[in-house]
Write an enzyme that holds these catalytic residues in place. Structure first.
Site, short mmCIF file in Angstrom:
data_model
loop_
_atom_site.label_atom_id
_atom_site.label_comp_id
_atom_site.label_asym_id
_atom_site.label_seq_id
_atom_site.Cartn_x
_atom_site.Cartn_y
_atom_site.Cartn_z
N HIS A 62 3.36 4.83 -4.74
CA HIS A 62 4.82 5.00 -4.67
C HIS A 62 5.48 3.64 -4.55
CE1 HIS A 62 3.59 4.91 -0.44
NE2 HIS A 62 4.84 4.71 -0.08
N HIS A 64 7.35 2.02 -2.26
CA HIS A 64 7.58 1.26 -1.04
C HIS A 64 6.79 -0.05 -1.03
CE1 HIS A 64 9.23 4.97 1.27
NE2 HIS A 64 10.17 4.32 0.63
N ASP A 66 5.24 -1.96 1.08
CA ASP A 66 3.94 -2.18 1.72
C ASP A 66 2.79 -1.65 0.87
OD1 ASP A 66 5.00 0.39 2.36
OD2 ASP A 66 3.59 0.61 4.01
N HIS A 67 3.13 -1.04 -0.26
CA HIS A 67 2.11 -0.54 -1.19
C HIS A 67 2.09 -1.29 -2.52
CE1 HIS A 67 1.11 3.20 1.13
NE2 HIS A 67 2.27 2.86 1.68
N HIS A 139 6.98 12.76 0.47
CA HIS A 139 7.37 11.58 1.23
C HIS A 139 8.88 11.39 1.03
CE1 HIS A 139 6.82 7.90 3.38
NE2 HIS A 139 6.99 7.10 2.35
N ASP A 209 1.52 7.90 0.84
CA ASP A 209 2.21 8.45 2.01
C ASP A 209 2.51 9.93 1.78
OD1 ASP A 209 2.04 5.88 2.86
OD2 ASP A 209 4.20 5.49 2.94
N HIS A 268 -3.60 3.65 7.16
CA HIS A 268 -2.14 3.49 7.17
C HIS A 268 -1.59 3.73 8.57
CE1 HIS A 268 2.09 4.29 5.86
NE2 HIS A 268 1.78 3.44 4.87
#
Length: 320
Positions: A62, A64, A66-67, A139, A209, A268
């Site tokens: 996805h 975001h 942090d990914h 999510h 997530d 995570h």
């Protein structure tokens, strides 16, 4: 197959954990697949035996940061390492221009073809005997998990059938064992007719997530390993009165127990969960204890750079 975790922290890195990145490694020990690429992933790779030349594909769950914030640097390093083979990159459409513009603005040259594919319309990927599919999750933004399925693992020759078909031992057997179609006495021999798997194929699911583990119910049937986020514990969610689109250890564990998942890997983790024995604040052991209260299978709390092997008996074990 093996798993190596390159980042297991949620949102931000900690002194002990980088942000999200997981390597799924073929049974041969060479080819591998990257699920998510948080900032600093290329640094983690330097501390692992994984080679950018052996990377088969990248999958981003996805949008975001942090990914995915590690992508531009990792791609640039892949080019500087001498990679020439095309690299499939499956990720949300919203990230495509970001990657293109980042590489262009920084005057980054890639000596290989970057094959961008839209995650939303992704309908599967095959490389050798590995097939990769997707599963939609829940999510704050669209999020997906990836399903890694082996096909005909570690095939061996059915010598009895070869002998029954009048194919003598010799070079033809070796060619068939390598998956080559051969000709014998005017007949074309298909290697698939003479190869048998030595063990059951393995299935690993690596999730992005997700606040609804039950969405995995159908695909979890027959899964060997489920890798799922466990950002919070229940007391934290109860105090906040919100999940923020994430799962608790208890929620994932209850699902895994009901679905009879044999190996559950939690990852995570919120940065609030410090290492065991932390002087103050929440401990990662809080996550373990909450999960163990609901799950009786083989529970693993992922650690950065730790490699795990899915053995023939179906148990996920640490590689020391």
């Amino acid at each position: 197959m093996d798993l190596q975790f390159l980042g297991t922290s949620s949102g931000v890195p900690t002194k002990a954990r980088n942000v999200s990145a997981t390597a799924v490694i073929e049974a041969t020990g060479h080819g591998w697949y990257l699920v998510d690429c948080g900032e600093g992933t290329q640094h983690q790779l330097l501390r692992s035996p994984l080679s950018m030349r052996d990377l088969r594909a990248i999958f981003i769950t996805h949008v975001h940061g942090d990914h995915c914030f590690g992508l531009p640097g990792l791609l640039a390093s892949a080019g500087m390492s001498g990679r020439k083979a095309p690299l499939p990159l499956i990720m949300p459409t919203a990230l495509h221009d970001w990657v293109r513009q980042g590489l262009a603005a920084s005057d980054t040259y890639l000596p290989f073809e970057l094959q961008l594919q839209a995650l939303e319309t992704f309908d599967g990927f095959t490389c050798g005997n590995i097939q990769v599919g997707k599963v939609e999750l829940s999510h704050r933004v669209p999020s997906y998990g990836f399903v890694f399925d082996e096909q005909d693992p570690e095939p061996r020759l059915d010598t009895a059938r070869l002998q029954a078909d009048g194919v003598p031992a010799g070079p033809l057997w070796g060619q068939l064992a390598r998956g080559m179609t051969v000709e014998h006495e005017g007949r074309q021999l298909d290697p698939q007719h003479y190869l048998q798997p030595q063990r059951p194929p393995q299935r690993i699911i690596v999730c992005g997530d997700n606040d609804r583990p039950e969405l995995l119910a159908e695909l979890a049937k027959g899964v060997d390993v489920l890798v799922h986020e466990s950002t919070f514990t229940e007391p934290v969610v109860e105090r906040a009165q919100a999940t923020f689109g994430h799962s608790t250890a208890a929620a994932v564990a209850r699902f895994a127990e009901a679905a009879q998942v044999p190996n559950l890997v939690l990852t995570h983790f919120s940065a609030r969960y410090q290492g065991a024995g932390a002087a103050r604040g929440s401990s990662i052991e809080d996550v373990r204890e909450e999960a163990l209260a609901h799950y009786r299978g083989n529970l693993v709390l992922a650690q950065d750079l730790q490699r795990y092997h899915l053995a023939r008996d179906g148990r996920l074990v640490e590689v020391l």
